[in-house]
Design a protein around this motif. Structure first.
Motif, PDB file in Angstrom:
ATOM      1  N   TYR A 185      36.731  11.276  12.198  1.00  0.00           N
ATOM      2  CA  TYR A 185      35.473  10.128  12.023  1.00  0.00           C
ATOM      3  C   TYR A 185      36.295   8.877  12.636  1.00  0.00           C
ATOM      4  O   TYR A 185      35.739   7.805  13.255  1.00  0.00           O
ATOM      5  N   TYR A 196      28.995   5.890  11.803  1.00  0.00           N
ATOM      6  CA  TYR A 196      28.731   6.858  11.529  1.00  0.00           C
ATOM      7  C   TYR A 196      27.684   8.001  11.630  1.00  0.00           C
ATOM      8  O   TYR A 196      27.623   8.551  12.386  1.00  0.00           O
ATOM      9  N   VAL A 200      27.245  10.314  15.537  1.00  0.00           N
ATOM     10  CA  VAL A 200      27.374  11.204  15.750  1.00  0.00           C
ATOM     11  C   VAL A 200      26.288  12.028  16.662  1.00  0.00           C
ATOM     12  O   VAL A 200      25.751  13.287  17.039  1.00  0.00           O
ATOM     13  N   TRP A 206      29.810  15.836  17.828  1.00  0.00           N
ATOM     14  CA  TRP A 206      30.384  17.292  16.684  1.00  0.00           C
ATOM     15  C   TRP A 206      31.060  18.037  17.914  1.00  0.00           C
ATOM     16  O   TRP A 206      32.059  18.389  16.528  1.00  0.00           O
ATOM     17  N   ARG A 210      34.527  19.115  15.585  1.00  0.00           N
ATOM     18  CA  ARG A 210      35.061  20.515  15.173  1.00  0.00           C
ATOM     19  C   ARG A 210      36.113  20.681  15.866  1.00  0.00           C
ATOM     20  O   ARG A 210      37.387  21.389  15.115  1.00  0.00           O
ATOM     21  N   TRP A 232      34.602  21.698   7.099  1.00  0.00           N
ATOM     22  CA  TRP A 232      33.175  21.374   8.250  1.00  0.00           C
ATOM     23  C   TRP A 232      31.987  20.972   7.220  1.00  0.00           C
ATOM     24  O   TRP A 232      31.013  20.208   8.267  1.00  0.00           O
ATOM     25  N   GLU A 233      31.582  21.197   6.585  1.00  0.00           N
ATOM     26  CA  GLU A 233      30.284  21.346   5.328  1.00  0.00           C
ATOM     27  C   GLU A 233      31.003  19.466   4.962  1.00  0.00           C
ATOM     28  O   GLU A 233      29.488  18.701   4.571  1.00  0.00           O
ATOM     29  N   GLU A 236      29.612  17.035   7.599  1.00  0.00           N
ATOM     30  CA  GLU A 236      28.521  17.243   8.499  1.00  0.00           C
ATOM     31  C   GLU A 236      27.578  16.181   7.107  1.00  0.00           C
ATOM     32  O   GLU A 236      26.816  15.153   7.679  1.00  0.00           O
ATOM     33  N   LYS A 237      28.393  16.558   5.822  1.00  0.00           N
ATOM     34  CA  LYS A 237      27.180  15.192   4.802  1.00  0.00           C
ATOM     35  C   LYS A 237      27.834  14.077   4.872  1.00  0.00           C
ATOM     36  O   LYS A 237      26.478  13.348   4.586  1.00  0.00           O
ATOM     37  N   ALA A 239      27.609  12.113   7.790  1.00  0.00           N
ATOM     38  CA  ALA A 239      26.624  11.377   8.435  1.00  0.00           C
ATOM     39  C   ALA A 239      25.529  11.291   7.584  1.00  0.00           C
ATOM     40  O   ALA A 239      24.909  10.490   8.124  1.00  0.00           O
ATOM     41  N   ALA A 240      24.950  12.101   7.248  1.00  0.00           N
ATOM     42  CA  ALA A 240      24.230  11.946   6.795  1.00  0.00           C
ATOM     43  C   ALA A 240      24.225  11.357   5.005  1.00  0.00           C
ATOM     44  O   ALA A 240      23.120  10.462   4.834  1.00  0.00           O
TER      45      ALA A 240
END
Length: 298
Positions: A185, A196, A200, A206, A210, A232-233, A236-237, A239-240
């Motif tokens: 990031y 963030y 994305v 992405w 990756r 990786w999970e 992804e978290k 950004a959320a």
């Protein structure tokens, strides 16, 4: 407990404020404009939905650390050596020192300067400075650190202050997991100056992340490091859970300051060369960030 924070930036101010509001005697070492504001008004702890001033002691001189039982070392990786030398005369062999820094080798480097063990700490918090003596909390706040004879005492001090703590048997792996997240990031957020959540949404972002992560994991494996969890999970978290957060690297570049990119993507590039692992994506991110850093000097 008498606690000192070396480096009153966003991370240091947040944890210092949380500990001070829980009743600990907290001294923050920082830049003169922050010190003046904190001594005059207190440290403004801003959660977005609520704000409060927390009483702390602030100083610009590392000598104010003298007598502290616990030191939170929160300076940039680029300043580890010099800041360590500043605090060395004022700590005792019994002083507990925590390294709350990005990268994977700061605790080792700081311990070499101080001549005593330093507990490495992985920091998962979204913060920024809203002005002199004003720290903004945007999300999370948990810490992960390795086992030591002092770890339980530190955890028992931090948890009642509202700071979640995990003691991990795989501290090196936890440090690498955080660094890999930063490698995914930080440079991108800095280069494009986006938080963030917006970052994305870009075409191909992405995929770039990756590729960077895959290179980091290959280097870690070659270096004998076991990275825990699903990296990786977790990426992804972020950004959320932190959509409005700018990376610390982005914040540094926005203020015209040197960043820690040498200890993030730059570290992966150097370690990859040492181990014979190609790291083209991390090299690109590193090079572009260094160009952004140097723009004001050109």
């Amino acid at each position: 407990m008498k606690i000192a924070v070396m480096g009153a930036g966003a991370v240091g101010c947040y944890y210092g404020a949380m500990l001070a509001r829980a009743g600990h005697d907290v001294t923050l070492i920082g830049r003169p404009n922050h010190v003046e504001a904190m001594n005059r008004d207190g440290l403004l702890l801003d959660f977005g939905t609520s704000q409060e001033y927390v009483a702390v002691t602030a100083a610009s001189d590392a000598a104010a650390i003298a007598g502290a039982e616990l030191v939170l070392f929160c300076v940039k990786s680029t300043d580890t050596q010099s800041a360590g030398e500043q605090i060395k005369p004022f700590i005792s062999p019994d002083t507990i020192v925590l390294s709350l820094q990005n990268g994977v080798d700061n605790a080792e480097r700081l311990g070499a300067v101080l001549g005593q063990p330093v507990i490495p700490v992985v920091v998962y918090v979204a913060t920024s400075m809203g002005g002199a003596g004003h720290v903004k909390h945007h999300g999370r706040g948990e810490l992960v650190f390795g086992p030591s004879s002092q770890s339980q005492l530190v955890a028992d001090t931090l948890r009642p202050a509202g700071i979640p703590v995990e003691i991990s048997e795989n501290a090196p792996g936890a440090l690498w997991a955080k660094m890999i997240l930063n490698c995914a990031y930080n440079a991108l957020s800095a280069i494009i100056q986006l938080p963030y959540g917006k970052l994305v949404e870009g075409d191909g972002v992405w995929d770039v992340m990756r590729n960077a992560v895959d290179e980091c994991l290959a280097v870690a494996k070659a270096d004998g490091v076991t990275v825990p969890g699903n990296v990786w999970e977790a990426i992804e978290k972020i950004a959320a859970t932190m959509p409005a957060q700018f990376s610390s690297t982005a914040q540094d570049l926005a203020r015209g300051k040197p960043s820690e990119i040498d200890y993030l993507n730059g570290y992966i590039v150097r370690k990859g060369r040492e181990l014979g692992i190609p790291t083209p994506t991390n090299l690109t991110l590193f090079a572009l960030t260094k160009l952004q850093e140097g723009k004001k000097a050109i």
